[in-house]
Design an enzyme around this catalytic site. Structure first.
Site: not given
Ligand SMILES: Nc1ncnc2c1ncn2[C@@H]1O[C@H](COP(=O)(O)OP(=O)(O)O)[C@@H](O)[C@H]1O
Ligand SMILES: C=C(OP(=O)(O)O)C(=O)O
Length: 552
Positions: A76, A221, A240, A258, A262-263, A277, A343
């Site tokens: 972004r 977003k 969020h 980010s 979360k995911t 998200d 992604r």
């Molecule tokens: N302890 C942990 N808890 C959560 N994610 C972790 C951890 N260690 C490494 N990761 C990595 O961090 C990233 C978290 O990304 P994601 O879940 O997509 O975050 P968000 O949805 O908050 O943007 C993933 O690539 C995951 O494999």
């Molecule tokens: C996709 C996004 O959110 P997140 O990394 O929290 O998934 C973003 O901030 O561009």
């Protein structure tokens, strides 16, 4: 060939009423609305592996996912976001670094340029879908774009209407329009435009223009930002956060910036996924705003994240990945030569057991995920209601590389409500709504460090996913809330003495550092950063909340 394909492809069954195009001056005759996934794949794969990374459409992975490239911008562009300043927004919006004003005149010029671009492309995609699973408050969103990848992405991320709903709800005006002319650069001569990228939102007229970036996350977003403006007016708090539900119907929200997890952490085989998200919290409970997920896939393996790995199939969109070999079309998830922010987007029902409709009751637990690059915050601590408010307004984390342009390694940051970039209104408005709802529903709040342990970034290691998952399991089983706690110095947090499946010594982070005095110094210095940051909220927060911060 192309002519033949067009005739074959453009069925009129989902045709958009002509006046919905002409009202914007759109006269492109090759319009495809809510195209089927195969149709989008056929168009997308017309030009695989073009030498020019700016225009290459992409291909298909060996597991059937659409593979697409966003060009120069792979995250972004918050510094290039603009919000129209007009009579209505002047008093309402939280103007400053996040919401940078642009005049209506400039926005309209950008819109005209975007519309010209949309008119001159070989085809124009229209995506109509809902934002919000709660039928009482959902918004009707319409996206105009020119790349099949963007169309499939938004068809995944919005909630898909049935053909009947399409006719009933999307024949006249809708609630919000996105004009995505991302492949075309923004004209720097237009006043208020700062670079070749501009994402301009007019909240009064409910429309958004995208120029000079093809990163798909900008659209989803963008919709989120609009819900942050419109939903609170109806008493709905926008979050969020991801959300899931246990066997007993207990709902957990996982807030975080980010890359904090979360995911990853919401995809839990023991619980039903509500969303990864963006959520709304109304008087009826929680609802997902989106129809799909957008997961990071750097270093993805089946062993670590089986649900996400298996979701990468026909209908998913893989963005900015490289192949192990072009012959096999097998994806190399360790390759970050394009970006660390690789992604994948897929519909919610690609995750086994995801809820449909994606709604749940009032949350029992809230987890604030923070990715602490200093490695001093405990892996888990229980917050008092005042500490919950303090940490929500503070929104501490490290921005990890990738999601925002220009971030190359973790940078400590404070982002109000764990999502400052998406807040049109002042953070204390959302924080007060959260406090009220938590009080009303007796929600417990936990701070979870998914970042570094055993030293800061570069010295220690990222907390293991296994340990974080065991901590979350212990929250869900009730083990932690009923267990014993120690006090964590400076921040005065309650840290559990034991957590099943997690080594005792990591629960207090000092035990994991070799150099104890360095730990004390780093912790104190982080406390100072918190205090400094909170100064800007000092005159809006209550003495109890101010008092809930670190004490040096
Ligand atoms: N302890 C942990 N808890 C959560 N994610 C972790 C951890 N260690 C490494 N990761 C990595 O961090 C990233 C978290 O990304 P994601 O879940 O997509 O975050 P968000 O949805 O908050 O943007 C993933 O690539 C995951 O494999
Ligand atoms: C996709 C996004 O959110 P997140 O990394 O929290 O998934 C973003 O901030 O561009």
């Amino acid at each position: 060939m192309l002519h033949h394909l067009r005739k074959f492809m453009y069925s009129t069954s989902k045709a958009l009423p002509l006046e919905q195009l002409t009202r914007w001056g759109l006269h492109n005759t090759a319009v495809i609305r809510n195209a089927s996934t195969p149709e989008l794949y056929e168009i997308h794969a017309m030009n695989p592996f073009s030498a020019d990374p700016e225009t290459r459409q992409g291909s298909i992975s060996n597991t059937g996912a659409m593979v697409a490239y966003s060009g120069k911008r792979t995250g972004r562009s918050p510094k290039d976001k603009r919000v129209v300043l007009d009579e209505q927004t002047e008093q309402e919006i939280w103007w400053g670094n996040v919401n940078i004003p642009i005049s209506k005149k400039s926005h309209n010029l950008l819109e005209q340029i975007a519309l010209k671009f949309l008119n001159t492309r070989p085809r124009l995609f229209v995506v109509d879908g809902y934002a919000g699973w709660d039928p009482q408050s959902r918004l009707r969103i319409r996206v105009f774009c020119t790349r099949a990848y963007h169309a499939l992405f938004m068809q995944n991320m919005l909630i898909k209407p049935t053909n009947e709903q399409l006719k009933k709800d999307f024949s006249d005006d809708v609630d919000f329009h996105i004009f995505n002319a991302g492949p075309m650069a923004a004209p720097k001569l237009v006043e208020g435009v700062g670079s070749e990228t501009c994402v301009s939102v007019n909240l009064t007229d409910k429309k958004m223009v995208i120029l000079g970036t093809q990163y798909a996350g900008e659209m989803k977003k963008g919709v989120f930002g609009v819900t942050h403006y419109m939903f609170p007016k109806q008493g709905i708090l926008t979050l969020h956060s991801s959300a899931n539900e246990g066997e007993d119907g207990d709902v957990t929200l996982l807030f975080g910036l980010s890359g904090t997890g979360k995911t990853t952490l919401s995809a839990d085989p023991k619980r039903k996924l509500i969303g990864d998200d963006e959520h709304g919290w109304s008087d009826n409970g929680i609802f997902n705003i989106e129809g799909g997920c957008y997961a990071k896939c750097v270093d993805l393996t089946y062993e670590k994240e089986p649900e996400i790995y298996d979701a990468i199939k026909f209908g998913a969109v893989l963005e900015n990945i490289e192949f192990l070999s072009k012959d096999s079309r097998e994806v190399d998830y360790n390759n970050i030569s394009i970006t660390e922010n690789t992604r994948v987007s897929y519909p919610l029902d690609f995750i086994p057991g995801a809820k449909n409709p994606a709604v749940g009751g009032h949350p029992k637990n809230i987890l604030f995920l923070t990715c602490d690059a200093y490695g001093v915050l405990p892996p888990v601590s229980l917050l008092t209601p005042e500490q919950a408010m303090y940490h929500f307004i503070t929104g501490y984390t490290a921005k990890v590389a990738g999601t925002e342009m220009g971030v190359k390694e973790p940078v400590a940051t404070f982002s109000a409500c764990f999502g400052e970039a998406f807040l049109p209104l002042h953070p204390t408005l959302y924080a007060t709504m959260l406090a009220d709802k938590m009080k009303q529903h007796g929600t417990k709040c936990w701070l979870i460090n998914t970042g570094w342990s055993g030293g800061k970034y570069g010295v220690g290691k990222r907390m293991s996913l296994k340990n974080t998952r065991s901590i979350i399991d212990a929250i869900h089983s009730g083990e932690l809330a009923n267990g014993e706690f120690d006090n964590f110095e400076i921040f005065n947090l309650r840290i559990p003495k034991r957590v099943t499946g997690v080594p005792d010594q990591i629960l207090h982070p000092k035990n994991t550092w070799t150099n104890k005095s360095e730990f004390d110094r780093t912790l104190r210095s982080l406390g100072e950063k918190f205090q400094q940051n909170f100064q800007k909220y000092q005159n809006k927060a209550s003495p109890e909340v101010i008092n809930a911060g670190p004490k040096l």
